[in-house]
Design a protein around this motif. Structure first.
Motif, short mmCIF file in Angstrom:
data_model
loop_
_atom_site.label_atom_id
_atom_site.label_comp_id
_atom_site.label_asym_id
_atom_site.label_seq_id
_atom_site.Cartn_x
_atom_site.Cartn_y
_atom_site.Cartn_z
N THR A 170 0.67 -1.21 0.33
CA THR A 170 -0.03 0.44 -0.01
C THR A 170 0.44 1.22 0.10
O THR A 170 0.40 2.17 -0.74
N ASN A 171 1.91 1.68 0.37
CA ASN A 171 2.39 2.38 1.22
C ASN A 171 3.53 2.97 -0.60
O ASN A 171 3.49 4.02 -0.82
N SER A 172 4.22 1.44 -0.69
CA SER A 172 4.75 1.42 -2.13
C SER A 172 3.92 1.97 -3.55
O SER A 172 4.51 2.95 -4.12
N MET A 173 2.85 1.04 -3.22
CA MET A 173 1.62 2.34 -4.49
C MET A 173 1.42 3.84 -4.08
O MET A 173 0.87 4.31 -4.97
N ARG A 174 1.07 4.23 -3.27
CA ARG A 174 0.24 4.97 -2.81
C ARG A 174 1.81 6.13 -2.87
O ARG A 174 2.07 7.21 -4.00
N GLU A 175 3.35 6.17 -2.94
CA GLU A 175 4.64 6.50 -3.05
C GLU A 175 4.68 6.26 -4.58
O GLU A 175 5.30 7.58 -5.35
N THR A 176 4.63 5.53 -5.15
CA THR A 176 5.48 5.03 -7.01
C THR A 176 3.35 5.96 -7.58
O THR A 176 4.12 6.45 -8.55
N PHE A 177 2.57 5.88 -6.58
CA PHE A 177 1.10 6.39 -8.38
C PHE A 177 0.78 7.79 -7.61
O PHE A 177 -0.07 8.09 -7.95
N GLU A 178 1.36 8.83 -7.12
CA GLU A 178 0.41 10.09 -5.96
C GLU A 178 -0.74 9.93 -5.58
O GLU A 178 -1.25 10.30 -6.01
N LEU A 179 -0.60 8.81 -3.91
CA LEU A 179 -2.01 8.76 -3.75
C LEU A 179 -1.93 9.18 -2.31
O LEU A 179 -2.05 8.19 -1.59
N PRO A 180 -1.93 10.34 -2.37
CA PRO A 180 -1.44 10.32 -0.38
C PRO A 180 -2.90 10.96 0.19
O PRO A 180 -3.88 11.71 -0.42
N GLY A 181 -3.20 10.72 1.49
CA GLY A 181 -3.41 10.89 2.17
C GLY A 181 -5.63 9.44 1.87
O GLY A 181 -5.60 9.52 2.68
N THR A 182 -5.49 9.46 0.48
CA THR A 182 -6.62 8.48 0.38
C THR A 182 -6.62 7.39 0.31
O THR A 182 -5.73 6.68 0.59
N PRO A 183 -7.78 6.47 1.42
CA PRO A 183 -7.78 5.57 1.69
C PRO A 183 -7.20 4.29 -0.20
O PRO A 183 -8.07 4.76 -1.09
N VAL A 184 -7.01 3.96 0.34
CA VAL A 184 -6.34 2.69 -0.56
C VAL A 184 -6.67 1.28 -0.43
O VAL A 184 -6.25 0.70 0.71
N ARG A 185 -7.95 0.26 -1.56
CA ARG A 185 -8.02 -0.78 -0.54
C ARG A 185 -7.04 -1.77 -1.52
O ARG A 185 -7.20 -1.94 -2.45
N ILE A 186 -7.55 -3.25 -1.26
CA ILE A 186 -6.37 -3.56 -1.64
C ILE A 186 -7.03 -5.48 -1.04
O ILE A 186 -6.75 -5.90 -0.32
N THR A 187 -8.26 -6.03 -1.89
CA THR A 187 -8.20 -7.25 -1.27
C THR A 187 -7.66 -8.60 -2.46
O THR A 187 -7.28 -8.44 -3.40
N LEU A 188 -7.82 -9.42 -1.27
CA LEU A 188 -7.08 -11.46 -1.91
C LEU A 188 -7.92 -11.70 -2.39
O LEU A 188 -9.03 -11.64 -1.93
N ARG A 189 -7.16 -12.66 -3.45
CA ARG A 189 -8.10 -13.27 -4.51
C ARG A 189 -6.90 -14.83 -4.69
O ARG A 189 -6.48 -14.34 -5.03
N GLU A 190 -7.83 -15.18 -4.15
CA GLU A 190 -6.78 -17.09 -4.22
C GLU A 190 -7.17 -17.04 -5.84
O GLU A 190 -8.30 -16.90 -6.28
N LYS A 191 -6.34 -17.51 -6.92
CA LYS A 191 -6.13 -18.16 -8.47
C LYS A 191 -6.25 -19.43 -8.54
O LYS A 191 -5.61 -20.19 -7.61
N ALA A 192 -7.44 -19.89 -8.65
CA ALA A 192 -7.90 -20.49 -8.73
C ALA A 192 -7.30 -21.98 -9.78
O ALA A 192 -6.20 -21.94 -9.93
#
Length: 456
Positions: A423-445
């Motif tokens: 999440t923190n790496s994504m915020r820094e790379t794509f300039e997403l300061p302050g906003t909530p970032v949601r990452i949902t995990l899903r198992e690949k079949a």
């Protein structure tokens, strides 16, 4: 400009209940205690095919000049001046009072069409009170029960003589992209009691639209006002101060807090206002955490900055404090303002626009894949119970807030610390300061899961 009707009358006759009935939502707080409504509140009312703007007002009451009661009446007088017609509401169960008679004269002096509504008319007692209201000289009373929805047909007949019907097909028409872009940004101003929320909004409006007082708890309803800044529209919600749950004892304050929380859920950007002299207290952090959980863009406004002693590096210190206390929304814009003096208002509005843009951001798929490969290469996921975790790919499913699905093996085994790293790496790379970032995990079949093991 839509036809506008103001609901007026003495306190506790059911004005807010009628307002809620006409707008089809419980927007205004309702309680048996008189004087719950303080600011005027507007909504879009509908009676079958009649559409008009309705204004809920504080109960007409008298008070010393400059007092909160007197300023509440000033808000009501402003609503009357803005309205094209008036609903004068009395309590039919109680019958006429001297206050009703006095304020009927007040309504006549407005020189606007007045519909006399005898509310709470259900039952025998209501019938007698309604008959008494003829003495006001405002025409035939319309007997209604705002709580139970009785008398709405008679009310429709009276209002239809003032308001032209509209075609409901316009309401069902789907909104175009251009219309969505032209909609105002919904902004909720929240914080602890007496942080200066109403004062700030009054400065934005250039008038005392919202009641303010040194006494905490002046604001009760979540009041929406429309403003324009540099050609962009905003719908700003002033809310009641949010205290710790353990300190909330009165029923009315519980209703006010619930209304404020509802404003947060319907907002797109939430401005968390703090007192400069008592910032980042425990309740401030709880409110910020709530905003993050609700998935709203966050802007932090540190108010009453004019009371702080000028020292070099204070703004940088604010930034460090915000990132330290609120790591879950790292990089959230923080602006020092003075609602009373009007300092920092332009910076705050610009921060709201930028936070809204980040909240709506979509990351290009190609750039997302490049980042994902690099992030895993720089810091591979840890092995759990001696077994390697495999992260396959990630994709963005939606914006508002930016939300992603990560396909992997053994989703339940991925540590939260590794998700925070992503999440923190994504915020820094794509300039997403302050906003909530949601990452949902899903198992690949597993493509081989359906195949049976061969016998030995």
């Amino acid at each position: 400009m839509p036809f506008t009707i103001a609901i007026i009358g003495r306190p506790n006759v059911g004005k807010s209940t009628l307002f809620n009935r006409l707008v089809g939502q419980k927007l205004a707080l309702v309680d048996d205690m008189p004087g719950v409504t303080r600011d005027r509140r507007e909504g879009e009312a509908k009676l079958h095919d009649l559409h008009f703007t309705i204004i809920d007002t504080a109960g007409l009451d008298e008070g010393p000049k400059g007092s909160l009661t007197a300023r509440m009446q000033e808000q009501t007088e402003t609503a009357i001046a803005l309205a094209d017609a008036l609903f004068f509401v009395i309590d039919a169960r109680i019958g006429l009072t001297p206050a009703d008679r006095a304020f009927a004269d007040f309504a006549r002096r407005a020189d606007k069409p007045v519909l006399l509504l005898a509310n709470k008319s259900e039952g025998k007692h209501g019938e007698l009170g309604a008959m008494e209201s003829y003495a006001l000289g405002l025409g035939d009373p319309i007997q209604i029960s705002a709580e139970h929805g009785e008398g709405m047909g008679e009310l429709y007949d009276a209002v239809s003589k003032l308001v032209a019907p509209t075609d409901d097909e316009d309401d069902e028409r789907e909104e175009t992209d251009e219309e969505r872009a032209a909609r105002p940004i919904r902004v909720a101003i929240v914080g602890r009691p007496n942080a200066g929320k109403s004062t700030l909004i009054n400065h934005l409006l250039g008038e005392e639209r919202l009641l303010t007082s040194p006494e905490a708890g002046t604001t009760r309803d979540s009041i929406a006002v429309e403003i324009e800044w540099k050609g962009r529209g905003f719908r700003i919600y002033d809310t009641a101060g949010l205290r710790r749950r353990s300190r909330i004892e009165e029923k009315l304050e519980k209703l006010s807090v619930a209304d404020a929380l509802r404003a947060v859920r319907f907002a797109e950007v939430v401005v968390l206002m703090m007192d400069a002299q008592n910032r980042f207290e425990e309740q401030d952090l709880r409110i910020a955490d709530l905003i993050e959980r609700e998935g709203r863009a966050l802007v932090i406004a540190v108010n009453k900055w004019d009371l702080m002693e000028a020292k070099p590096g204070q703004i940088s210190m604010l930034r460090r404090d915000a990132d330290h206390w609120l790591p879950q929304v790292a990089g959230a814009p923080i602006v020092a303002v003075s609602g009373l003096m009007g300092e920092g208002i332009d910076r705050l509005m610009q921060a709201i626009v930028e936070a809204y843009a980040v909240w709506n951001r979509r990351v290009p798929t190609a750039a997302l894949n490049r980042w994902f490969e690099g992030a895993i290469a720089d810091n591979p996921p840890p092995a759990v119970s001696g077994r390697r975790l495999k992260l396959n790919y990630i994709t963005q499913t939606k914006a508002r807030p930016p939300s992603f699905v990560l396909f992997c093996s053994r989703a339940d085994a991925i540590p939260q610390s590794y998700l925070r790293y992503l999440t923190n790496s994504m915020r820094e790379t794509f300039e997403l300061p302050g906003t909530p970032v949601r990452i949902t995990l899903r198992e690949k079949a597993n493509p081989f899961a359906h195949k049976r093991k061969r016998p030995n």
